[in-house]
Design a protein around this motif. Structure first.
Motif, PDB file in Angstrom:
ATOM      1  N   TRP A  29      -4.492  26.586 -16.002  1.00  0.00           N
ATOM      2  CA  TRP A  29      -4.721  25.916 -17.282  1.00  0.00           C
ATOM      3  C   TRP A  29      -5.674  24.735 -17.121  1.00  0.00           C
ATOM      4  CZ3 TRP A  29       1.044  25.883 -19.290  1.00  0.00           C
ATOM      5  CH2 TRP A  29       1.372  27.181 -19.741  1.00  0.00           C
ATOM      6  N   ASP A  30      -5.540  24.005 -16.013  1.00  0.00           N
ATOM      7  CA  ASP A  30      -6.459  22.893 -15.764  1.00  0.00           C
ATOM      8  C   ASP A  30      -7.896  23.393 -15.689  1.00  0.00           C
ATOM      9  OD1 ASP A  30      -4.400  21.064 -15.704  1.00  0.00           O
ATOM     10  OD2 ASP A  30      -4.296  20.951 -13.513  1.00  0.00           O
ATOM     11  N   ASP A  33      -9.064  24.072 -19.156  1.00  0.00           N
ATOM     12  CA  ASP A  33      -9.237  22.797 -19.860  1.00  0.00           C
ATOM     13  C   ASP A  33     -10.547  22.120 -19.471  1.00  0.00           C
ATOM     14  OD1 ASP A  33      -6.807  23.160 -21.097  1.00  0.00           O
ATOM     15  OD2 ASP A  33      -5.704  21.809 -19.773  1.00  0.00           O
ATOM     16  N   ALA A  34     -10.953  22.298 -18.217  1.00  0.00           N
ATOM     17  CA  ALA A  34     -12.153  21.635 -17.709  1.00  0.00           C
ATOM     18  C   ALA A  34     -13.429  22.406 -18.020  1.00  0.00           C
ATOM     19  CB  ALA A  34     -12.029  21.438 -16.201  1.00  0.00           C
ATOM     20  N   GLU A  42     -15.406  26.230 -24.487  1.00  0.00           N
ATOM     21  CA  GLU A  42     -14.106  25.659 -24.810  1.00  0.00           C
ATOM     22  C   GLU A  42     -13.071  26.783 -24.875  1.00  0.00           C
ATOM     23  OE1 GLU A  42     -13.233  22.501 -25.167  1.00  0.00           O
ATOM     24  OE2 GLU A  42     -15.267  21.792 -24.723  1.00  0.00           O
ATOM     25  N   TRP A  43     -11.925  26.557 -24.238  1.00  0.00           N
ATOM     26  CA  TRP A  43     -10.929  27.623 -24.122  1.00  0.00           C
ATOM     27  C   TRP A  43      -9.532  27.016 -24.279  1.00  0.00           C
ATOM     28  CZ3 TRP A  43     -12.609  32.494 -21.475  1.00  0.00           C
ATOM     29  CH2 TRP A  43     -11.606  33.465 -21.450  1.00  0.00           C
ATOM     30  N   PRO A  44      -9.149  26.654 -25.485  1.00  0.00           N
ATOM     31  CA  PRO A  44      -7.824  26.068 -25.677  1.00  0.00           C
ATOM     32  C   PRO A  44      -6.726  27.118 -25.481  1.00  0.00           C
ATOM     33  CG  PRO A  44      -8.896  26.448 -27.778  1.00  0.00           C
ATOM     34  CD  PRO A  44      -9.927  26.757 -26.737  1.00  0.00           C
ATOM     35  N   ILE A  45      -5.784  26.826 -24.623  1.00  0.00           N
ATOM     36  CA  ILE A  45      -4.703  27.771 -24.335  1.00  0.00           C
ATOM     37  C   ILE A  45      -3.753  27.827 -25.536  1.00  0.00           C
ATOM     38  CG2 ILE A  45      -2.789  28.317 -22.801  1.00  0.00           C
ATOM     39  CD1 ILE A  45      -5.495  28.543 -21.451  1.00  0.00           C
ATOM     40  N   ARG A  48       0.664  27.370 -24.538  1.00  0.00           N
ATOM     41  CA  ARG A  48       0.946  26.448 -23.442  1.00  0.00           C
ATOM     42  C   ARG A  48       2.407  25.996 -23.556  1.00  0.00           C
ATOM     43  NH1 ARG A  48      -3.016  23.131 -20.721  1.00  0.00           N
ATOM     44  NH2 ARG A  48      -4.454  23.706 -22.390  1.00  0.00           N
ATOM     45  N   ASN A 247      -2.897  33.002 -21.751  1.00  0.00           N
ATOM     46  CA  ASN A 247      -4.150  32.268 -21.526  1.00  0.00           C
ATOM     47  C   ASN A 247      -5.246  32.683 -22.499  1.00  0.00           C
ATOM     48  OD1 ASN A 247      -2.744  31.234 -19.325  1.00  0.00           O
ATOM     49  ND2 ASN A 247      -3.627  32.710 -17.908  1.00  0.00           N
ATOM     50  N   PRO A 249      -7.357  31.896 -26.309  1.00  0.00           N
ATOM     51  CA  PRO A 249      -7.677  30.803 -27.238  1.00  0.00           C
ATOM     52  C   PRO A 249      -7.504  31.194 -28.699  1.00  0.00           C
ATOM     53  CG  PRO A 249      -9.692  31.851 -26.519  1.00  0.00           C
ATOM     54  CD  PRO A 249      -8.555  32.610 -25.859  1.00  0.00           C
TER      55      PRO A 249
END
Length: 284
Positions: A29-30, A33-34, A42-45, A48, A247, A249
């Motif tokens: 996830w990190d 996020d990075a 951009e890949w918002p989980i 989570r 995982n 978005p």
């Protein structure tokens, strides 16, 4: 979720979901996020949550069988991950016992151990692992998996970013030596959809999973060629539902909507979303 009920199905079989040790998943996830270099976007989980909540959500979605896709990125990880996955499957009856592998000394031994312990599917990630599936160290393992008919879900397409060993070439060479290997090409092989459909037509045990393909997110990055919809329909018995949960978005239901809007019919959807996976893994 009304989707599978409308199709008259008992639920869904999802062959591409991720469960792994919490500290490993946190690092995954990190990375997202990075905006890691393999994604570049951009890949918002979307999901989570802790493990129990994620399990509860899959069941609420109607998923009757799913996997715990996990993968090593360096030597020495695979056997440990397989131990965790065996324990996870033992306490999670609706999870298809999943294992993984890496080209390293001893891989043939721990793959055999996993199969004998009841592993029903393996995960190979040649992009993250940065290895050639034709590495001589892996050959005995592929031979065993082909002999036992154990499916292998392999991320081998060059999306979201090409790697040294991604693409259809290495997979074609692998299948040339192990034509009975039950290979499930993750993500429909995006973006090399046509090449991987070619391999599915050539080898009777090759399948493809739908993970992220056809979704709005996937289509922006690697649109599926409309000219191939006929072949997608013809290969319907070898297309399997995969989602990449948790995982992703977007919401889980969007993957199902994306399949439905292809317009390939309810019979095709029933096969993809349940019947094909249930037959492959003997889900009752």
């Amino acid at each position: 979720m009304g989707f599978w009920r409308r199709l008259g199905l008992p639920g869904l079989v999802d062959v591409h979901t991720h469960f792994m040790p919490e500290r490993v998943l946190a690092k995954v996830w990190d990375y997202f996020d990075a905006v890691g270099p393999l994604t570049g976007v951009e890949w918002p989980i979307a999901y989570r949550h802790d493990e129990q909540r994620r399990l509860a959500l899959l069941r609420e979605f109607g998923v009757r069988a799913f996997t715990s896709m996990l993968y090593p990125h360096k030597p020495g990880m695979a056997r440990w991950l397989n131990g965790w996955a065996a324990e996870f499957a033992a306490r999670t009856p609706d999870c298809l016992h999943t294992a993984t592998l890496f080209p390293e000394p001893g891989v043939d031994a721990y793959v055999r151990e996993a199969v004998e312990a009841g592993a029903r599917v393996f995960k190979s990630h040649v992009q993250v692992g940065a290895y050639d599936p034709n590495d001589v160290l892996l050959d005995p393992a592929w031979g065993l998996l082909a002999e036992t008919g154990t499916p292998v879900v392999m991320h081998c397409g060059s999306g979201p970013a090409p790697g040294k060993h991604t693409g259809p070439g290495p997979v074609a060479r692998l299948l040339g030596r192990h034509p009975r290997l039950r290979l499930v090409v993750a993500h429909m092989g995006m973006p090399e959809y046509t090449d991987f459909l070619d391999l599915a037509e050539r080898y009777a045990e090759v399948r493809l999973d739908t993970t992220m393909a056809f979704t709005d997110f996937g289509e922006r990055a690697a649109p599926f060629p409309r000219a191939e919809l006929g072949r997608l329909a013809d290969l319907g018995e070898r297309i399997l539902l995969g989602t990449d949960f948790p995982n992703i978005p977007y919401g889980y239901g969007h993957q199902l909507e994306a399949l439905e809007r292809l317009g390939l019919g309810e019979g095709w959807l029933r096969g993809v979303c349940y019947e094909n996976g249930a037959r492959l893994f003997e889900v009752v």
